[in-house]
Scaffold this motif. Structure first.
Motif, PDB file in Angstrom:
ATOM      1  N   TYR A  33       0.858  -1.186   0.000  1.00  0.00           N
ATOM      2  CA  TYR A  33       0.000   0.000   0.000  1.00  0.00           C
ATOM      3  C   TYR A  33       0.897   1.241   0.000  1.00  0.00           C
ATOM      4  O   TYR A  33       1.914   1.283   0.719  1.00  0.00           O
ATOM      5  N   LEU A  34       0.533   2.239  -0.779  1.00  0.00           N
ATOM      6  CA  LEU A  34       1.279   3.491  -0.840  1.00  0.00           C
ATOM      7  C   LEU A  34       0.431   4.620  -0.279  1.00  0.00           C
ATOM      8  O   LEU A  34      -0.796   4.666  -0.477  1.00  0.00           O
ATOM      9  N   LEU A  35       1.094   5.541   0.422  1.00  0.00           N
ATOM     10  CA  LEU A  35       0.420   6.642   1.089  1.00  0.00           C
ATOM     11  C   LEU A  35       0.241   7.817   0.140  1.00  0.00           C
ATOM     12  O   LEU A  35       1.187   8.239  -0.543  1.00  0.00           O
ATOM     13  N   SER A  36      -0.977   8.352   0.074  1.00  0.00           N
ATOM     14  CA  SER A  36      -1.260   9.553  -0.711  1.00  0.00           C
ATOM     15  C   SER A  36      -2.420  10.290  -0.055  1.00  0.00           C
ATOM     16  O   SER A  36      -3.486   9.702   0.171  1.00  0.00           O
ATOM     17  N   ASP A  37      -2.199  11.570   0.284  1.00  0.00           N
ATOM     18  CA  ASP A  37      -3.239  12.406   0.901  1.00  0.00           C
ATOM     19  C   ASP A  37      -3.834  11.728   2.140  1.00  0.00           C
ATOM     20  O   ASP A  37      -5.058  11.672   2.329  1.00  0.00           O
ATOM     21  N   ARG A  38      -2.968  11.198   2.991  1.00  0.00           N
ATOM     22  CA  ARG A  38      -3.343  10.586   4.262  1.00  0.00           C
ATOM     23  C   ARG A  38      -4.268   9.379   4.078  1.00  0.00           C
ATOM     24  O   ARG A  38      -5.038   9.029   4.966  1.00  0.00           O
ATOM     25  N   HIS A  39      -4.150   8.722   2.954  1.00  0.00           N
ATOM     26  CA  HIS A  39      -4.880   7.483   2.716  1.00  0.00           C
ATOM     27  C   HIS A  39      -3.925   6.461   2.104  1.00  0.00           C
ATOM     28  O   HIS A  39      -2.977   6.825   1.393  1.00  0.00           O
ATOM     29  N   LEU A  40      -4.178   5.193   2.391  1.00  0.00           N
ATOM     30  CA  LEU A  40      -3.362   4.113   1.846  1.00  0.00           C
ATOM     31  C   LEU A  40      -4.100   3.471   0.685  1.00  0.00           C
ATOM     32  O   LEU A  40      -5.246   3.028   0.827  1.00  0.00           O
ATOM     33  N   THR A  75      -0.597  -9.986  -4.530  1.00  0.00           N
ATOM     34  CA  THR A  75      -0.498 -11.312  -5.115  1.00  0.00           C
ATOM     35  C   THR A  75      -0.767 -12.344  -4.027  1.00  0.00           C
ATOM     36  O   THR A  75      -0.378 -12.163  -2.870  1.00  0.00           O
ATOM     37  N   GLY A  76      -1.449 -13.396  -4.393  1.00  0.00           N
ATOM     38  CA  GLY A  76      -1.689 -14.504  -3.474  1.00  0.00           C
ATOM     39  C   GLY A  76      -2.948 -14.411  -2.649  1.00  0.00           C
ATOM     40  O   GLY A  76      -3.371 -15.408  -2.046  1.00  0.00           O
ATOM     41  N   PHE A  77      -3.610 -13.249  -2.567  1.00  0.00           N
ATOM     42  CA  PHE A  77      -4.832 -13.094  -1.784  1.00  0.00           C
ATOM     43  C   PHE A  77      -6.046 -13.513  -2.629  1.00  0.00           C
ATOM     44  O   PHE A  77      -6.006 -13.440  -3.864  1.00  0.00           O
ATOM     45  N   PRO A  78      -7.126 -13.940  -1.989  1.00  0.00           N
ATOM     46  CA  PRO A  78      -8.338 -14.264  -2.750  1.00  0.00           C
ATOM     47  C   PRO A  78      -8.807 -13.060  -3.558  1.00  0.00           C
ATOM     48  O   PRO A  78      -8.687 -11.913  -3.108  1.00  0.00           O
ATOM     49  N   PRO A  79      -9.334 -13.273  -4.771  1.00  0.00           N
ATOM     50  CA  PRO A  79      -9.791 -12.151  -5.609  1.00  0.00           C
ATOM     51  C   PRO A  79     -10.796 -11.272  -4.874  1.00  0.00           C
ATOM     52  O   PRO A  79     -11.768 -11.753  -4.294  1.00  0.00           O
ATOM     53  N   GLY A  80     -10.534  -9.987  -4.875  1.00  0.00           N
ATOM     54  CA  GLY A  80     -11.444  -9.015  -4.279  1.00  0.00           C
ATOM     55  C   GLY A  80     -11.329  -8.861  -2.775  1.00  0.00           C
ATOM     56  O   GLY A  80     -11.960  -7.966  -2.204  1.00  0.00           O
ATOM     57  N   PHE A  81     -10.523  -9.698  -2.095  1.00  0.00           N
ATOM     58  CA  PHE A  81     -10.471  -9.632  -0.633  1.00  0.00           C
ATOM     59  C   PHE A  81      -9.940  -8.283  -0.136  1.00  0.00           C
ATOM     60  O   PHE A  81     -10.418  -7.737   0.876  1.00  0.00           O
ATOM     61  N   LEU A  82      -8.953  -7.723  -0.819  1.00  0.00           N
ATOM     62  CA  LEU A  82      -8.317  -6.497  -0.338  1.00  0.00           C
ATOM     63  C   LEU A  82      -9.030  -5.223  -0.794  1.00  0.00           C
ATOM     64  O   LEU A  82      -8.655  -4.129  -0.359  1.00  0.00           O
ATOM     65  N   GLU A  83     -10.032  -5.340  -1.653  1.00  0.00           N
ATOM     66  CA  GLU A  83     -10.708  -4.133  -2.159  1.00  0.00           C
ATOM     67  C   GLU A  83     -11.296  -3.260  -1.047  1.00  0.00           C
ATOM     68  O   GLU A  83     -11.198  -2.035  -1.122  1.00  0.00           O
ATOM     69  N   PRO A  84     -11.916  -3.816   0.006  1.00  0.00           N
ATOM     70  CA  PRO A  84     -12.470  -2.943   1.063  1.00  0.00           C
ATOM     71  C   PRO A  84     -11.414  -2.129   1.807  1.00  0.00           C
ATOM     72  O   PRO A  84     -11.746  -1.133   2.468  1.00  0.00           O
ATOM     73  N   PHE A  85     -10.144  -2.554   1.709  1.00  0.00           N
ATOM     74  CA  PHE A  85      -9.086  -1.845   2.440  1.00  0.00           C
ATOM     75  C   PHE A  85      -8.371  -0.826   1.547  1.00  0.00           C
ATOM     76  O   PHE A  85      -7.431  -0.177   1.996  1.00  0.00           O
ATOM     77  N   ASP A  86      -8.776  -0.703   0.295  1.00  0.00           N
ATOM     78  CA  ASP A  86      -8.133   0.242  -0.626  1.00  0.00           C
ATOM     79  C   ASP A  86      -8.638   1.650  -0.342  1.00  0.00           C
ATOM     80  O   ASP A  86      -9.842   1.913  -0.348  1.00  0.00           O
ATOM     81  N   GLY A  87      -7.735   2.575  -0.054  1.00  0.00           N
ATOM     82  CA  GLY A  87      -8.095   3.957   0.216  1.00  0.00           C
ATOM     83  C   GLY A  87      -8.455   4.250   1.650  1.00  0.00           C
ATOM     84  O   GLY A  87      -9.063   5.300   1.929  1.00  0.00           O
ATOM     85  N   VAL A  88      -8.113   3.370   2.584  1.00  0.00           N
ATOM     86  CA  VAL A  88      -8.456   3.608   3.994  1.00  0.00           C
ATOM     87  C   VAL A  88      -7.645   4.781   4.534  1.00  0.00           C
ATOM     88  O   VAL A  88      -6.513   5.025   4.133  1.00  0.00           O
ATOM     89  N   GLY A  89      -8.210   5.508   5.464  1.00  0.00           N
ATOM     90  CA  GLY A  89      -7.526   6.638   6.087  1.00  0.00           C
ATOM     91  C   GLY A  89      -6.575   6.202   7.184  1.00  0.00           C
ATOM     92  O   GLY A  89      -6.600   5.056   7.661  1.00  0.00           O
TER      93      GLY A  89
END
Length: 833
Positions: free
Chosen positions: A473-480, A486-500
């Motif tokens: 995850y990369l930091l931009s405007d206080r969000h990750l 790679t290796g995670f179930p498809p779509g599992f990490l989508e809810p964590f994209d853009g978290v503050g």
């Protein structure tokens, strides 16, 4: 000479630089390894080294192979047996450039070749010289020696290295001329260095016929060999049969050197004596007067190598010594008891046979450290299920001394190692041993985009630690934001994209606190973060903060399929690697930003379209390079001067990136302004030259400027350090226009630029280009220009746009373009309107 995977016939009689050596049956043996071994040994001696190597071309384009390794055991350095010419290592650089490299210490090596230090992080000096003969490039000669911190390699040693490389190149050229393929497709042969010794105690004399292999020995020599009376068979095989193959080749190297030079030479070798022990021998030989092909000499027995002295036997430690190829040369009585074999049975065996655990990767790394530096190495080894050893390695010119001390209950025993043959002392040992030589160098110096950095972590870091999942995850405007997974179930990490940064998540908290988080099981992570969605019921996770120079960059998640512990060493290694990843990502982010700016700047500065004129067609092409900032200072332009004339311009500013693109824009504007002002070609060049000197005294550029009258074909051309243009005549023949030129722009304020007048016939095509189109690594630029001329001549009557595409087709398909390319074609119509 020890050969790992290469046919290794015993040496026999022969001298000089012949392509083969005749044995006693009249057969020919391959002389190539002998020539290479002699060159390596001579070079090491000349520069005061303790090891060296010869890399030779392999028959595969751009691939070098280590052909000879002198003073070091081959299996221990297997990762360096192959070297591609485009790798950022000194061997590859020397082969590409045909220029020597001298690295006096680790600091100098780090500045010039950080990948070398990342893969071999030990204090040593290294010297490299190209092996060439005329324009023929055979490979690279390498010598290793003790570092001299802060003191560069002196001129005398540089000259000696160059002399030996030149001498070896001449020898290889003679072999090539005689029909011997000077290539090395297999594994290296290993050569023992002449050994030091003690005071001579016995001496024998001999007369050696190199053609027949006959040896006449006196009583002293027969006594050393253990042959009483007349039992000595009188052949060189009787002597070499008791030598290791490594020393057999050293003996033949000495014989050939004496026969070639006419001078007396000496070598120190090890011979297995009649008592079963190794004897250190000094052999001296010289040509036998006016009898060609014969040597006379002496053999001095310097003592038995495996008889333990009372002093070492009284020490409460097991002591054994190996030579620089890993063969055992000495054991004391405690080592004899520890190893379970008598001393005479250990003579000449390799340390990997006697101490099997030393072949495990982490311990290999310690042995490499001892052989490449002159500093002691200490570590703890798990030798068997119930045995731990405290190991100390003391290196010297002739080898390494082992001191082994049993440890009944060491203070720290890595719990992850349950069987001595299942891995290393700890997971950290295993990970660092696998990671260091490959991935670290790539991540630090070669990955220039965020995607490339992430791919390196996936390909190298995960396998080294046994991981299966990775997320960055990369930091931009206080969000990750999720940058790679790679290796995670498809779509599992989508809810964590853009978290503050206020989210109660381990990936966020590891970054905000700066502390890594290690969970040895999924249950442990679930207890720490109740309600956190899990992608698996079993496994382990590591959350690492990505922080570069105190600035937060993002976070990294490593996932493992099974529960596992993280030793203190492993946690330290992972945390340190996270810092390296963060630095690489930060550089990648800057690179992406600057590259986008440079590309936009260059796109804005190059002509959006070329003017359309009666009787003349113009076509241009531009290709960015694939290295560095991907954009450079190449430009083209077509200018309507207002007097019915057409100015054709191609130029090349030194360097790449935003600065080069900006300078290019200024020069293009200057040329256009002078041309529109009606200045003659020589004044356009002179004015642009003075402007560049005023703008940036450290910058320079080349340029070709042509003024064409479309109606008459009258042409004036001027050149400032630029490649010669090409002209294809109406009959299809193409030629290089030999235009006299001046210095490149930006060097001399008083430079002049002569003008050449010619006529562009109807149906003729003029080609202006930058050097990126004709330069190829390892070949002369004249060969590239000739290739372009031939290609230009066969384009025939195809449309001008197709001609341009054909001329840059090979460059467009190349995955590695060191420089950018500009091409401008101008054709007069075959028939007037």
């Amino acid at each position: 000479m020890t050969s790992h995977g290469v046919a290794d016939p015993a040496p026999s009689a022969g001298t000089g630089g012949d392509p083969g050596i005749a044995d006693t049956d009249g057969q020919l043996l391959d002389a190539l390894p002998l020539v290479l071994a002699e060159g390596a040994l001579r070079t090491i001696e000349a520069v005061g080294g303790y090891a060296g190597a010869v890399y030779l071309r392999s028959g595969t384009p751009d691939l070098l192979r280590m052909a000879v390794l002198a003073g070091l055991p081959g299996p221990l350095f297997r990762p360096w047996w192959r070297m591609h010419a485009n790798r950022p290592f000194p061997v590859a650089e020397v082969h590409r450039s045909s220029q020597p490299v001298h690295l006096a210490d680790v600091e100098e090596a780090m500045r010039q070749f950080p990948q070398l230090v990342a893969s071999l992080p030990f204090p040593f000096a290294s010297l490299y010289a190209p092996i060439v003969s005329g324009r023929e490039r055979f490979g690279v000669l390498v010598a290793l020696r003790t570092p001299t911190p802060g003191v560069p390699v002196n001129a005398r040693d540089r000259m000696r290295l160059a002399r030996e490389a030149r001498r070896l190149g001449e020898g290889l050229a003679r072999l090539a001329e005689s029909g011997v393929p000077v290539e090395w497709p297999g594994e290296p042969v290993c050569v023992q260095l002449p050994s030091g010794g003690t005071k001579p105690v016995r001496i024998g004399y001999f007369d050696w016929d190199l053609t027949s292999g006959t040896v006449t020995a006196d009583a002293g020599l027969r006594a050393i060999l253990g042959d009483d009376g007349d039992t000595f068979p009188g052949t060189i095989e009787a002597l070499t049969a008791r030598l290791a193959p490594e020393d057999s080749y050293a003996l033949w190297t000495m014989a050939r050197r004496a026969a070639d030079s006419g001078a007396q030479v000496a070598r120190r070798l090890r011979l297995k004596g009649p008592d079963g022990g190794l004897h250190l021998l000094e052999i001296s030989a010289r040509p036998a007067g006016d009898r060609p092909g014969r040597l006379t000499g002496s053999l001095v027995d310097l003592g038995t190598g495996l008889v333990g002295s009372d002093a070492t036997d009284r020490l409460p430690r097991a002591i054994l010594a190996i030579d620089r190829l890993g063969r055992i040369t000495y054991v004391n009585h405690l080592a004899e008891a520890l190893l379970g074999h008598p001393r005479t049975a250990l003579a000449g065996r390799t340390v990997w046979d006697v101490l099997p655990w030393i072949g495990q990767p982490a311990y290999d790394e310690h042995l490499r450290a001892a052989l490449l530096s002159d500093e002691p190495v200490h570590f703890l080894a798990h030798a068997s299920d119930a045995e731990w050893l405290s190991v100390s390695l003391y290196p010297g010119h002739d080898g390494v001394t082992f001191v082994l001390l049993p440890e009944g209950d060491p203070a720290y025993k890595p719990s992850s190692v349950s069987h001595p043959d299942s891995g290393l002392g700890s997971p950290a040992d295993r990970a660092s041993a696998l990671y260091r030589p490959v991935a670290l160098a790539i991540a630090l110096t070669e990955a220039v985009t965020a995607r490339q950095v992430s791919a390196v972590v996936t390909d190298e870091l995960l396998p080294a630690f046994g991981g299966r999942q990775l997320a960055i995850y990369l930091l931009s405007d206080r969000h990750l934001y999720l940058a790679w997974e790679t290796g995670f179930p498809p779509g599992f990490l989508e809810p964590f994209d853009g978290v503050g940064l206020d989210a109660h998540l381990p990936g966020v908290e590891t970054l905000t606190t700066g502390r890594p988080l290690f969970f040895e099981s999924m249950e442990q992570m679930s207890r720490a973060y109740p309600g956190l969605p899990m992608d698996a019921v079993s496994g382990a996770r590591a959350f690492l903060p990505l922080i570069a120079s105190g600035r937060p960059v993002g976070s990294c998640i490593l996932g493992f399929d099974r529960p596992r512990g993280f030793s203190p060493e492993e946690r330290t290694v992972l945390t340190a690697l996270a810092g390296l990843i963060a630095q690489a990502l930060e550089r990648a982010r800057r690179y992406d930003s600057e590259a986008a700016l440079a590309r936009g700047l260059q796109d804005a500065l190059l002509p959006a379209r070329l003017p359309v004129r009666e009787q003349v067609d113009t076509v241009a092409r531009y290709l960015p390079g694939t290295q560095g900032m991907d954009v450079g200072g190449d430009w083209y332009d077509v200018i309507e001067t207002g007097r019915g004339l057409l100015a054709l311009v191609v130029g090349d500013v030194q360097g790449h990136g935003v600065a080069a693109a900006a300078t290019m824009g200024q020069l293009r504007s200057a040329v256009r302004a002078f041309a529109l002002g009606g200045h003659p070609p020589q004044e356009v060049m002179r004015g642009t030259n003075r402007l560049l000197i005023d703008l940036d005294p450290g910058q320079f550029a080349s340029c070709c400027y042509v003024v064409l009258d479309p109606a008459t074909g009258a042409t004036q051309a001027v050149r400032a350090g630029h490649p010669q243009p090409l002209l294809r005549r109406p009959d299809g023949t193409a030629e290089i226009l030999e235009l006299p030129g001046g210095l490149v722009l930006g060097i001399d304020d008083d430079a002049t630029y002569p003008v050449t007048e010619l006529e562009l016939e109807r149906g003729a095509v003029l080609a202006l280009y930058t050097d990126g189109l004709v330069e190829r690594p390892g070949t002369d630029i004249d060969e590239g220009v000739e290739w372009l001329r031939r290609t230009f001549s066969v384009t025939g009557s195809i449309p001008l746009t197709e001609t341009a595409d054909r001329l840059i087709r090979d460059a467009r398909q190349a995955t590695d373009r060191p420089d950018d390319i500009a091409l401008l074609l101008a054709a007069r119509w075959a028939h007037p309107t």
